[in-house]
Design an enzyme around this catalytic site. Structure first.
Site, mmCIF file in Angstrom:
data_model
loop_
_atom_site.group_PDB
_atom_site.id
_atom_site.type_symbol
_atom_site.label_atom_id
_atom_site.label_comp_id
_atom_site.label_asym_id
_atom_site.label_seq_id
_atom_site.Cartn_x
_atom_site.Cartn_y
_atom_site.Cartn_z
ATOM 1 N N GLY A 16 0.836 -1.205 0.000
ATOM 2 C CA GLY A 16 0.000 0.000 0.000
ATOM 3 C C GLY A 16 0.870 1.254 0.000
ATOM 4 O O GLY A 16 1.864 1.305 0.710
ATOM 5 N N ARG A 77 0.546 -4.647 -5.357
ATOM 6 C CA ARG A 77 0.588 -5.931 -4.661
ATOM 7 C C ARG A 77 0.946 -6.904 -5.790
ATOM 8 O O ARG A 77 0.377 -6.825 -6.872
ATOM 9 C CB ARG A 77 -0.769 -6.298 -4.086
ATOM 10 C CG ARG A 77 -1.482 -5.120 -3.402
ATOM 11 C CD ARG A 77 -1.407 -5.159 -1.912
ATOM 12 N NE ARG A 77 -2.254 -4.114 -1.329
ATOM 13 C CZ ARG A 77 -1.978 -3.498 -0.194
ATOM 14 N NH1 ARG A 77 -0.897 -3.803 0.492
ATOM 15 N NH2 ARG A 77 -2.789 -2.583 0.277
ATOM 16 N N ASP A 108 5.138 -4.896 6.142
ATOM 17 C CA ASP A 108 5.502 -6.252 6.551
ATOM 18 C C ASP A 108 5.548 -7.253 5.402
ATOM 19 O O ASP A 108 6.447 -8.068 5.316
ATOM 20 C CB ASP A 108 4.432 -6.751 7.534
ATOM 21 C CG ASP A 108 4.984 -6.830 8.929
ATOM 22 O OD1 ASP A 108 6.206 -6.713 9.078
ATOM 23 O OD2 ASP A 108 4.178 -7.010 9.858
ATOM 24 N N THR A 130 4.114 2.221 5.949
ATOM 25 C CA THR A 130 2.709 1.815 5.884
ATOM 26 C C THR A 130 1.926 2.741 6.800
ATOM 27 O O THR A 130 2.407 3.059 7.900
ATOM 28 C CB THR A 130 2.472 0.353 6.323
ATOM 29 O OG1 THR A 130 1.063 0.158 6.561
ATOM 30 C CG2 THR A 130 3.211 -0.031 7.592
ATOM 31 N N ASP A 132 -0.494 2.001 8.472
ATOM 32 C CA ASP A 132 -1.080 1.236 9.587
ATOM 33 C C ASP A 132 -0.226 1.177 10.861
ATOM 34 O O ASP A 132 -0.734 0.796 11.911
ATOM 35 C CB ASP A 132 -1.339 -0.213 9.152
ATOM 36 C CG ASP A 132 -2.505 -0.323 8.189
ATOM 37 O OD1 ASP A 132 -3.177 0.691 7.946
ATOM 38 O OD2 ASP A 132 -2.745 -1.439 7.681
ATOM 39 N N ASP A 134 1.734 -1.029 11.632
ATOM 40 C CA ASP A 134 1.677 -2.399 12.161
ATOM 41 C C ASP A 134 2.936 -3.202 11.832
ATOM 42 O O ASP A 134 2.857 -4.337 11.377
ATOM 43 C CB ASP A 134 0.420 -3.119 11.635
ATOM 44 C CG ASP A 134 0.411 -3.214 10.124
ATOM 45 O OD1 ASP A 134 1.173 -2.473 9.464
ATOM 46 O OD2 ASP A 134 -0.360 -4.036 9.596
ATOM 47 N N ARG A 176 -6.529 -2.717 8.675
ATOM 48 C CA ARG A 176 -7.175 -4.027 8.494
ATOM 49 C C ARG A 176 -6.946 -4.920 9.704
ATOM 50 O O ARG A 176 -7.847 -5.544 10.216
ATOM 51 C CB ARG A 176 -6.606 -4.678 7.229
ATOM 52 C CG ARG A 176 -7.358 -5.880 6.766
ATOM 53 C CD ARG A 176 -7.028 -6.296 5.361
ATOM 54 N NE ARG A 176 -5.707 -5.870 4.903
ATOM 55 C CZ ARG A 176 -5.402 -5.630 3.650
ATOM 56 N NH1 ARG A 176 -6.322 -5.746 2.721
ATOM 57 N NH2 ARG A 176 -4.180 -5.279 3.299
HETATM 58 P P1 ADP Z 1 2.783 -4.277 2.711
HETATM 59 O O1 ADP Z 1 4.196 -4.365 2.269
HETATM 60 O O2 ADP Z 1 2.265 -2.877 2.743
HETATM 61 O O3 ADP Z 1 2.528 -5.056 3.990
HETATM 62 P P2 ADP Z 1 1.508 -6.433 1.222
HETATM 63 O O4 ADP Z 1 1.251 -7.288 2.422
HETATM 64 O O5 ADP Z 1 0.444 -6.344 0.207
HETATM 65 O O6 ADP Z 1 1.866 -4.928 1.594
HETATM 66 O O7 ADP Z 1 2.838 -6.988 0.549
HETATM 67 C C1 ADP Z 1 3.365 -6.340 -0.599
HETATM 68 C C2 ADP Z 1 3.892 -7.383 -1.544
HETATM 69 O O8 ADP Z 1 4.974 -8.082 -0.927
HETATM 70 C C3 ADP Z 1 2.910 -8.465 -1.929
HETATM 71 O O9 ADP Z 1 2.049 -8.073 -2.961
HETATM 72 C C4 ADP Z 1 3.853 -9.550 -2.409
HETATM 73 O O10 ADP Z 1 4.319 -9.277 -3.706
HETATM 74 C C5 ADP Z 1 5.026 -9.407 -1.441
HETATM 75 N N1 ADP Z 1 4.883 -10.393 -0.363
HETATM 76 C C6 ADP Z 1 4.046 -10.354 0.702
HETATM 77 N N2 ADP Z 1 4.165 -11.468 1.458
HETATM 78 C C7 ADP Z 1 5.110 -12.237 0.850
HETATM 79 C C8 ADP Z 1 5.670 -13.528 1.111
HETATM 80 N N3 ADP Z 1 5.295 -14.255 2.176
HETATM 81 N N4 ADP Z 1 6.596 -14.005 0.247
HETATM 82 C C9 ADP Z 1 6.979 -13.290 -0.817
HETATM 83 N N5 ADP Z 1 6.494 -12.083 -1.126
HETATM 84 C C10 ADP Z 1 5.570 -11.545 -0.320
HETATM 85 O O1 F6P Z 2 -1.920 -1.437 4.659
HETATM 86 C C1 F6P Z 2 -2.441 -0.184 4.409
HETATM 87 C C2 F6P Z 2 -3.918 -0.295 4.050
HETATM 88 O O2 F6P Z 2 -4.364 1.005 3.702
HETATM 89 C C3 F6P Z 2 -4.808 -0.885 5.133
HETATM 90 O O3 F6P Z 2 -5.145 0.039 6.151
HETATM 91 C C4 F6P Z 2 -5.987 -1.310 4.310
HETATM 92 O O4 F6P Z 2 -6.689 -2.352 4.934
HETATM 93 C C5 F6P Z 2 -5.362 -1.795 3.030
HETATM 94 O O5 F6P Z 2 -4.112 -1.138 2.929
HETATM 95 C C6 F6P Z 2 -6.178 -1.534 1.794
HETATM 96 O O6 F6P Z 2 -5.549 -2.106 0.714
HETATM 97 P P1 F6P Z 2 -5.933 -1.813 -0.798
HETATM 98 O O7 F6P Z 2 -5.346 -0.484 -1.161
HETATM 99 O O8 F6P Z 2 -5.305 -2.911 -1.559
HETATM 100 O O9 F6P Z 2 -7.415 -1.756 -0.878
#
Ligand code: ADP
Ligand code: F6P
Length: 326
Positions: A16, A77, A108, A130, A132, A134, A176
């Site tokens: 995000g 993502r 994360d 982020t 969040d 978190d 979330r």
């Molecule tokens: P954020 O980095 O904000 O937490 P996401 O959880 O959507 O956002 O993770 C971003 C991207 O990181 C995912 O779309 C994916 O490409 C990669 N990613 C997340 N988890 C994993 C994982 N367990 N292994 C490999 N890549 C991951």
């Molecule tokens: O992780 C940041 C965040 O804005 C969360 O607060 C929310 O749940 C999520 O991303 C929304 O994701 P998307 O932009 O994919 O709808």
């Protein structure tokens, strides 16, 4: 072991978007150029790495971006990165590009992607971003302050209209899995109550309604209730409050509004310092690390250790919100 000379690094934003990501990109690019290291900007997070969507970045490419929300590198993502094939491809492109390190600005999930790349010989450095908040290894993540200020601004406006009409406003903020935004918005917006996902077992609309009734009995004419997205049921709660108390109630979902906007001074400061520290860590020969901010200082932590750390939401803030809402 002789330390490798760093000549070229990559940078991407992932997951995000968060206000302040541009300030972090600017700091990474300019700190690297200052040290005669060239920078490859990778578009759309891991997608751009896998598909080779890249562009060399010069100082002028990061002019006039400090004040902008979103990310000039774009983000995504990337489901392919969750597969072994995608991870192997990403690592192969890193090697073809001749990168000495990859700076990943994200949350994360993005860090978990880094851990997979690290197993495949990629030297990753993470910068926490982020809205969040978190992430377990750092007390600050880029974007949080701007998101909370957006929430506070919305709560100020909703207070005007709900007090004029003697109504109740139920306001859903982002988050979330985590209640940091909700708790902060609740405190700084002067909310009567906050519902957040960490309380899952205890989230209880009857308790909130009881509170609203008590508030009325002591002469309170309007109520602001903040609900974190992860709790859900915002519209249903508003309906329930109105049906049971007879107080007109309106629900407002802030949603992605909280992801945009010009970053606050706090976000620009952390983003600039974290971007600087990420590049300095690479130059110092650090491998697979993350930048964190803890106890008032920037730190460089091991990626693996950082992913295993734990933090819990400080309930004290919630308890103070309840005391101050009498
Ligand atoms: P954020 O980095 O904000 O937490 P996401 O959880 O959507 O956002 O993770 C971003 C991207 O990181 C995912 O779309 C994916 O490409 C990669 N990613 C997340 N988890 C994993 C994982 N367990 N292994 C490999 N890549 C991951
Ligand atoms: O992780 C940041 C965040 O804005 C969360 O607060 C929310 O749940 C999520 O991303 C929304 O994701 P998307 O932009 O994919 O709808």
């Amino acid at each position: 072991m002789e330390q490798k000379t760093i000549k070229k690094i990559g940078v991407l934003t992932s997951g995000g978007d968060a206000p302040g990501m541009n300030a972090a990109i600017r700091a990474v690019v300019r700190t690297a150029l200052y040290h005669d290291v060239s920078v490859i900007g990778i578009r759309k997070g891991y997608n751009g790495l896998i598909n080779g969507e890249i562009k060399e970045m010069y100082s002028k490419d990061v002019s006039n971006v400090m004040n902008l929300g979103g990310t000039i590198l774009h983000t995504a993502r990337c489901p392919e990165m969750m597969t072994e094939e995608g991870q192997n491809k990403a690592a192969a492109i890193y090697k073809i590009l001749g990168l000495d390190a990859l700076v990943v600005i994200g949350g994360d999930g993005s860090y978990r992607g880094m851990a997979e790349l690290a197993k495949r010989g990629v030297n990753c450095i993470g910068i926490p971003a982020t809205i969040d908040l978190d992430m377990n290894n750092t007390e600050y993540t880029i974007g949080f302050d701007t998101a909370v200020n957006t929430g506070m601004d919305a709560l100020n406006k909703l207070r005007d209209t709900s007090s004029s009409h003697e109504r109740c406003s139920v306001v859903e903020v982002m988050g979330r899995d985590a209640g940091y935004i909700a708790i902060w918005c609740g405190m700084v917006g002067g909310a009567e109550d906050v519902m957040f996902p960490e309380e899952k077992g205890e989230v209880d609309s009857a308790k909130v309604i009881q509170q609203i009734l008590e508030n009325r009995s002591i002469g309170k004419r309007h109520n602001l209730i903040v609900v974190a997205e992860g709790v859900g049921g915002t519209q249903k709660l508003a309906k329930e409050i109105q049906e049971i108390t007879g107080i007109q109630t309106r629900a407002t979902i802030l949603g992605h509004l909280q992801r945009g906007g010009s970053p606050t001074a706090v976000d620009r400061m952390h983003a600039s310092m974290m971007g600087y520290h990420a590049v300095k860590a690479i130059l110092a020969g650090d491998q697979n690390k993350v930048v964190a901010y803890n106890r008032g200082r920037y730190e460089i932590l091991d990626l693996e250790k950082a992913l295993k750390m734990e933090k819990t939401l400080d309930r004290e803030v919630y308890e103070v919100i309840k005391i101050l809402a009498i």
